[in-house]
Design an enzyme around this catalytic site. Structure first.
Site, PDB file in Angstrom:
ATOM      1  N   ASP A 134      49.834  36.942  36.571  1.00  0.00           N
ATOM      2  CA  ASP A 134      49.892  36.650  38.014  1.00  0.00           C
ATOM      3  C   ASP A 134      50.222  35.538  38.419  1.00  0.00           C
ATOM      4  O   ASP A 134      50.517  35.164  39.641  1.00  0.00           O
ATOM      5  CB  ASP A 134      48.457  36.867  38.464  1.00  0.00           C
ATOM      6  CG  ASP A 134      48.196  38.450  38.248  1.00  0.00           C
ATOM      7  OD1 ASP A 134      48.984  39.325  38.690  1.00  0.00           O
ATOM      8  OD2 ASP A 134      47.059  38.669  37.598  1.00  0.00           O
ATOM      9  N   TYR A 161      44.480  43.565  43.995  1.00  0.00           N
ATOM     10  CA  TYR A 161      43.691  42.700  43.417  1.00  0.00           C
ATOM     11  C   TYR A 161      43.617  41.253  44.390  1.00  0.00           C
ATOM     12  O   TYR A 161      44.897  40.947  44.642  1.00  0.00           O
ATOM     13  CB  TYR A 161      43.672  42.527  42.015  1.00  0.00           C
ATOM     14  CG  TYR A 161      42.486  42.330  41.270  1.00  0.00           C
ATOM     15  CD1 TYR A 161      41.614  43.769  41.015  1.00  0.00           C
ATOM     16  CD2 TYR A 161      41.909  41.194  40.725  1.00  0.00           C
ATOM     17  CE1 TYR A 161      40.456  43.562  40.434  1.00  0.00           C
ATOM     18  CE2 TYR A 161      40.592  41.249  40.036  1.00  0.00           C
ATOM     19  CZ  TYR A 161      40.097  42.531  39.902  1.00  0.00           C
ATOM     20  OH  TYR A 161      38.891  42.533  39.185  1.00  0.00           O
TER      21      TYR A 161
END
Length: 702
Positions: free
Chosen positions: A338, A422
């Site tokens: 990420d 998320y």
């Protein structure tokens, strides 16, 4: 009378040069872009990122030494002012394949000083503009439209496409720049654009080659469970009929929100205890540091000092990986990086007053980069505020009945990422006892895929009818560049070990000994809670006058589970950093990313912390870097749905024989004027001395 200087020239002459530990200004971004554009006439240049390249550490340390000694003058040599640029160059005829460049521009000299054309086997981090292209390509694809006819959506539903990084490519994928799109259905009948489409996963994953702008194939993963094959189509044509709504926005909750919650307000009537000067210099009680934002790491703390003493040169989140445990193709590739895949700047939240942070808040803005190289301001990407975290220290003299108690005030530097479904909340927390905590909070919506009605599976948990949340891990890496009273530091592994019964040394068997082992060579190390294994950063040239031990700080990461993917697999090879709890390496400039320089579509970790450790450098009494790896293995619960409560995990960096006593002894002991009693309650004061005068605790003189 002399003619007045032009306003622009006068401003330029008056403006002091930027501090070496400050982000680029918008003007510096434009200057760097223009220098690159002049080098590629007739070509299309698509910029991905432009941000500061911190000067060589040796240059910055010399500057900081002069700064803290108060000997800076206009003639003091300044470290170079550098910009790093990552961009694609497409030939002027439009047919030449794009070449990905990583360059460095010296802004003072006004020229490019480094240029590297990156090999095609490595991929640049993604841009949001590429995600937009993925959606458009899939929507216009005849192949996808035909595949989509194989299912029926309920009346009032529409297709939602969510682009994702492709993950680790298979050998047959070659060096194509691939993206995938996850498919969902959204119920439009409630008229709310925030209706939760994740509750309706569809079993299609179109794969897009972003260079050719074509759908290269459409993966259709199996939707079975226990004892079903890992491949094959078992879903019904009416694939969403067994799914059900799962809303989270307040106006769509079937029973509304709680009605018995009364306001809880943080008030600071005299303002905050921190001060901001020189745009990014933060001073809070005895702490002093600088904070910057960049699109690869987020918030970065620089030159961290406590009461004038050096603690850290630099502190940042370096990397994270999220591998999934569903063995069915194509989920064997499902693994996000990420920070590295997309550059978190594309995903950073613009924080909201009174929601993400409370109290009197200072916000810091960031600069992102548009494809044309122009700077794009991103507002409120970091929030700085104070918070109360319970008792700091307390003691009651039982003989006199007097209690002295202080509250634990903390300074929080926080940023938040939204990565599709998320959220991650990262906070650097400084306390009054000279400790630093990195806190990571995971929340948002767990990633779900379709599962046939009535089935369960060993690779996840059914959290909503028709939706199974796959088991996965979140493995983070915090990069710690220490400066414990200087830059010549050593890591010591300390363990508390049982001792054998011995008539002379341990006659009653209650003694245990503390074993210290100096880490002499760069390596990956592991925690061992059964031996209370901890790691200390020490400056062996400076002794604590009380204990006689070297001054130091202790790094306490959680002994969390490391990467579960089998060694040699693509998930494992892409994230070697996730194989140890702590790495110790010798500092090298611009060696910042635990997972390597290029994680998007990677097959192996290149230039990451394992490569640095494999140099086997001497790390005793050297300029060293620690990489603290921690995480959580997330086997989802139904309670994680539709939005999971935050799960918190922390790394603590705390003084160990750095001071001659409790550094928080001089924190005032005073009652909170805003606290009140409920009806029928009574309380004694904790903040008075025997003669009735208001009590404070004095100072410890450190």
């Amino acid at each position: 009378m002399a003619a007045a200087a032009p306003p622009a020239a006068a401003a330029a002459a008056a403006a002091p040069p930027p501090h070496p530990l400050s982000a680029l200004s918008a003007d510096e971004v434009r200057q760097a872009r223009d220098i690159i554009l002049k080098l590629h006439p007739g070509s299309v240049v698509d910029f991905r990122v432009i941000y500061v390249l911190e000067p060589p550490k040796a240059d910055v340390v010399r500057f900081l030494d002069a700064e803290h000694a108060g000997t800076l003058t206009p003639d003091t040599p300044r470290p170079p002012r550098l910009a790093q640029l990552k961009y694609d160059v497409i030939g002027g005829d439009g047919d030449t394949p794009s070449l990905y460049h990583e360059s460095v521009v010296d802004l003072v000299a006004g020229k490019r000083i480094v240029n590297q054309v990156i090999e095609s086997k490595y991929q640049a981090s993604l841009g949001i503009f590429e995600f937009d292209k993925v959606v458009k390509v899939v929507e216009e694809s005849p192949e996808f439209q035909e595949k989509f006819k194989s299912i029926n959506l309920p009346e009032g539903f529409e297709l939602v496409l969510e682009p994702w990084p492709y993950g680790g490519p298979d050998d047959t994928d070659g060096e194509s720049r691939l993206f995938q799109a996850l498919c969902f259905g959204r119920d439009t009948r409630n008229g709310n654009p925030d209706s939760n489409f994740y509750a309706y996963p569809l079993p299609f994953i179109p794969i897009v080659d972003i260079r050719t702008l074509k759908v290269v194939r459409i993966d259709q993963p199996a939707t079975g469970g226990h004892e079903d094959a890992l491949a094959g189509i078992t879903n019904k044509v009416d694939v969403l009929n067994h799914c059900s709504s799962a809303e989270y926005v307040p106006e769509l909750l079937p029973n509304g929100v709680r009605k018995d919650v009364k306001p809880l307000t943080v008030l600071q009537p005299e303002g905050p205890s921190f001060a901001i000067t020189d745009s990014n210099l933060v001073e809070w009680q005895k702490w002093r540091f600088r904070v910057t934002f960049n699109p690869r790491e987020g918030a970065v703390l620089h030159d961290v000092r406590y009461d004038g003493r050096s603690v850290l040169y630099r502190l940042s989140m370096s990397d994270m990986t999220v591998p999934y445990a569903d063995p069915r193709a194509p989920f064997h590739r499902k693994q996000a990086f990420d920070f590295g895949d997309g550059g978190l700047g594309n995903c950073v939240n613009n924080l909201t007053l009174g929601c993400d942070c409370l109290g009197v808040i200072k916000y810091f803005d960031g600069l992102l980069t548009n494809p044309d190289g122009s700077p794009e301001p991103s507002k409120n990407v970091i929030c700085l505020h104070e918070q109360d975290n319970g008792i700091n220290w307390k003691h009651t003299n039982w003989r006199t009945g007097r209690a002295v108690v202080t509250r634990r005030r903390e300074l929080v530097i926080q940023y938040i990422l939204t990565l599709a479904n998320y959220e991650y909340v990262f906070a650097f927390i400084l306390d009054q006892a000279a400790g630093i905590t990195l806190e990571a909070r995971a929340t948002g919506i767990v990633s779900v895929v379709n599962i046939d009605e009535g089935k369960t599976a060993p690779w996840g948990n059914v959290v909503n009818p028709g939706a199974i949340a796959q088991n996965h891990q979140h493995i983070f890496c915090l990069r710690i560049d220490p400066a414990i009273d200087g830059h010549q530091n050593t890591v010591v592994q300390e363990e508390s070990l049982p001792a054998a019964v011995d008539p002379k040394t341990n006659p009653n068997g209650n003694f245990y000994h503390v074993k210290s082992t100096v880490i002499k060579e760069s390596a990956g190390l592991d925690l061992d809670p059964f031996n209370n294994r901890v790691f200390k950063i020490q400056n062996k040239t400076k002794k604590n006058p009380i204990s006689g031990k070297p001054v130091g700080y202790k790094v306490s990461g959680p002994p969390s589970q490391l990467l579960l993917a089998a060694p040699g697999t693509i998930q494992s090879n892409r994230a070697h950093f996730a194989r140890h709890h702590l790495w110790v390496t010798k500092h090298q400039d611009d060696e910042l990313y635990a997972g390597g320089r290029w994680t998007l579509l990677s097959r192996n970790e290149v230039g990451g912390v394992r490569d640095a450790a494999d140099r086997k450098d001497n790390v005793e009494d050297e300029d060293i870097v620690l990489w603290s790896v921690f995480g959580l293995t997330h086997n989802p619960r139904v309670e994680d749905w539709p939005v999971m409560p935050v799960e918190m995990i922390q790394v603590h960096i705390t003084p160990s024989d750095f001071f001659t006593g409790n550094p928080a002894l001089d924190v005032p002991s005073s009652a909170d004027s805003g606290s009140k009693l409920t009806e029928g309650s009574s309380s004694a004061s904790c903040c008075t001395v025997a003669n009735g005068a208001s009590g404070t605790n004095g100072t410890n003189g450190h």
